[in-house]
Design an enzyme around this catalytic site. Structure first.
Site, PDB file in Angstrom:
ATOM      1  N   HIS A   1      -2.747  -8.246   9.659  1.00  0.00           N
ATOM      2  CA  HIS A   1      -3.444  -9.304   8.924  1.00  0.00           C
ATOM      3  C   HIS A   1      -3.923 -10.451   9.824  1.00  0.00           C
ATOM      4  CE1 HIS A   1      -2.612  -7.466   5.140  1.00  0.00           C
ATOM      5  NE2 HIS A   1      -1.321  -7.673   5.179  1.00  0.00           N
TER       6      HIS A   1
ATOM      7  N   ASP B   1      -0.752   1.260   5.779  1.00  0.00           N
ATOM      8  CA  ASP B   1      -0.039   0.196   5.078  1.00  0.00           C
ATOM      9  C   ASP B   1      -0.699  -0.027   3.719  1.00  0.00           C
ATOM     10  OD1 ASP B   1       1.847  -2.423   5.962  1.00  0.00           O
ATOM     11  OD2 ASP B   1       0.370  -2.874   4.407  1.00  0.00           O
TER      12      ASP B   1
ATOM     13  N   HIS C   1      -1.390  -2.691   2.200  1.00  0.00           N
ATOM     14  CA  HIS C   1      -2.317  -3.820   2.226  1.00  0.00           C
ATOM     15  C   HIS C   1      -3.471  -3.544   3.191  1.00  0.00           C
ATOM     16  CE1 HIS C   1       1.694  -5.494   1.192  1.00  0.00           C
ATOM     17  NE2 HIS C   1       0.988  -6.151   0.293  1.00  0.00           N
TER      18      HIS C   1
ATOM     19  N   ASP D   1       4.943   0.355   2.903  1.00  0.00           N
ATOM     20  CA  ASP D   1       5.050  -0.337   1.629  1.00  0.00           C
ATOM     21  C   ASP D   1       4.213   0.293   0.523  1.00  0.00           C
ATOM     22  OD1 ASP D   1       2.917  -1.113   3.192  1.00  0.00           O
ATOM     23  OD2 ASP D   1       3.289  -3.256   3.045  1.00  0.00           O
TER      24      ASP D   1
END
Length: 343
Positions: A122, A161, A163, A248
């Site tokens: 991120h 991931d 996200h 996740d």
């Protein structure tokens, strides 16, 4: 597998209630105690120049100063302590080690997996966000491209991931030498990663986003890898394939709604290993998210087991088609001719 690891990464402690805890690495290490063939390697930390190859230097210096002054909340999600700067340097260094090992021929049971933290995907060019200060996989990709002895012209990054890897996308969005793929939950933090975000300028077509609807399971993730991802990356023909390996998207992770099983990570690993073999690309893994400690540890362990000879087990039943329209949109956005009905 070889696991890049350093105790330095445990010293980054954003607080007892923060999901990105040092206990994540402790849980992985505890689980891997039961596994054969695990080797740990501690690499050198990155220097400022290596990180500044993909990040704004003034931003990096501000992070260093922020930590030197004791840290605090950089934003509502992203916290630092004094030791965070050293942990971030170490985490990026471990990612570079993984790329180096892969490019020097480590494969099979020697395949490298960097388990540094804080995670990185991120962190954009000039800012921290989403628990991340330095984009580890981006630093590793640029490191590989910059070192003449590796003879690397093209790097592919697959981010599974849950996200969207907005930082990695931001850094390479206008670059033609890095192909970035993100498999993520649609609408989840940070809200980016639409199918039509495909790159710009020299990078037009070298960003692929696959935003999966909540509830997507193993079948559709496999279809995405076997369909548009394999087709695009085969055409791209990378010298190095890096996996931004967050866990996740697991059905028991506390902060997502994707429904992957632990076995899905063995299947994804197997498919991407085959892709690397077919394109003659070196292969390395870099840890991202995963916040349910038991399922994080089990999922990392099953990646290791896949390289240690365990055969992944195909999912039962058939796909419910939840992500079919998304995959069709991805194929159209990238002008790929793949029959999803065969997957």
């Amino acid at each position: 597998m070889q696991f890049g690891y350093s105790e330095t990464c445990l010293a980054h402690d954003p607080g007892s209630r923060h999901p990105e805890s040092p206990d994540r690495l402790r849980a992985i290490r505890e689980r891997l105690k039961k596994k054969h063939g695990v080797e740990y390697v501690e690499a050198d930390p990155c220097d400022l120049d290596a990180m500044a190859a993909v990040h704004d230097r003034e931003y990096l210096e501000s992070v260093r100063e922020f930590c030197a002054e004791g840290g605090g909340s950089w934003d509502p999600d992203t916290a630092a302590v004094e030791a965070t700067w050293d942990a971030a340097r170490q985490s990026a260094g471990l990612a570079c080690w993984a790329a180096d090992e892969a490019l020097e021929g480590a494969t099979g049971r020697e395949t490298p997996f960097s388990i540094g933290r804080p995670p990185g995907h991120h962190a954009v060019y000039d800012d921290a966000m989403g628990f991340c200060f330095v984009d580890n996989v981006a630093v590793a990709a640029q490191h590989a491209l910059d070192h003449d002895e590796h003879d690397v012209d093209r790097v592919a990054i697959v981010d599974w991931d849950v996200h969207h890897g907005n930082g990695t996308q931001d850094i390479f969005y206008d670059r033609g030498d890095v192909f970035f793929v993100s498999l993520h939950e649609k609408g989840l933090y940070p809200g980016t990663g639409a199918v039509d975000e495909t790159g710009e300028g020299d990078g037009e077509g070298t960003t692929m986003n696959v935003p999966m609807p909540a509830g997507t399971d193993d079948h559709e993730y496999l279809a995405a890898v076997e369909g548009p991802i394999t087709a695009a990356l085969t055409e791209f023909d990378p010298d190095l394939l890096l996996i931004s390996a967050g866990f996740d998207a697991h059905r028991h992770d506390p902060i997502s709604r994707i429904r992957l099983s632990t076995e899905a990570y063995a299947l994804l690993t197997d498919r991407l290993r085959t892709l690397a073999d077919d394109t003659d690309a070196a292969l390395a893994f870099v840890l991202e998210g995963g916040y349910g400690l038991d399922v994080l540890a089990d999922s990392v362990a099953i990646v290791h087991e896949t390289f240690d000879g365990r055969e992944p087990i195909a999912p039962d039943g058939e796909s419910d088609g939840k992500a079919a329209s998304t995959l069709e949109d991805v194929l159209e956005a990238h002008d790929l001719d793949v029959d999803l009905g065969d997957l």
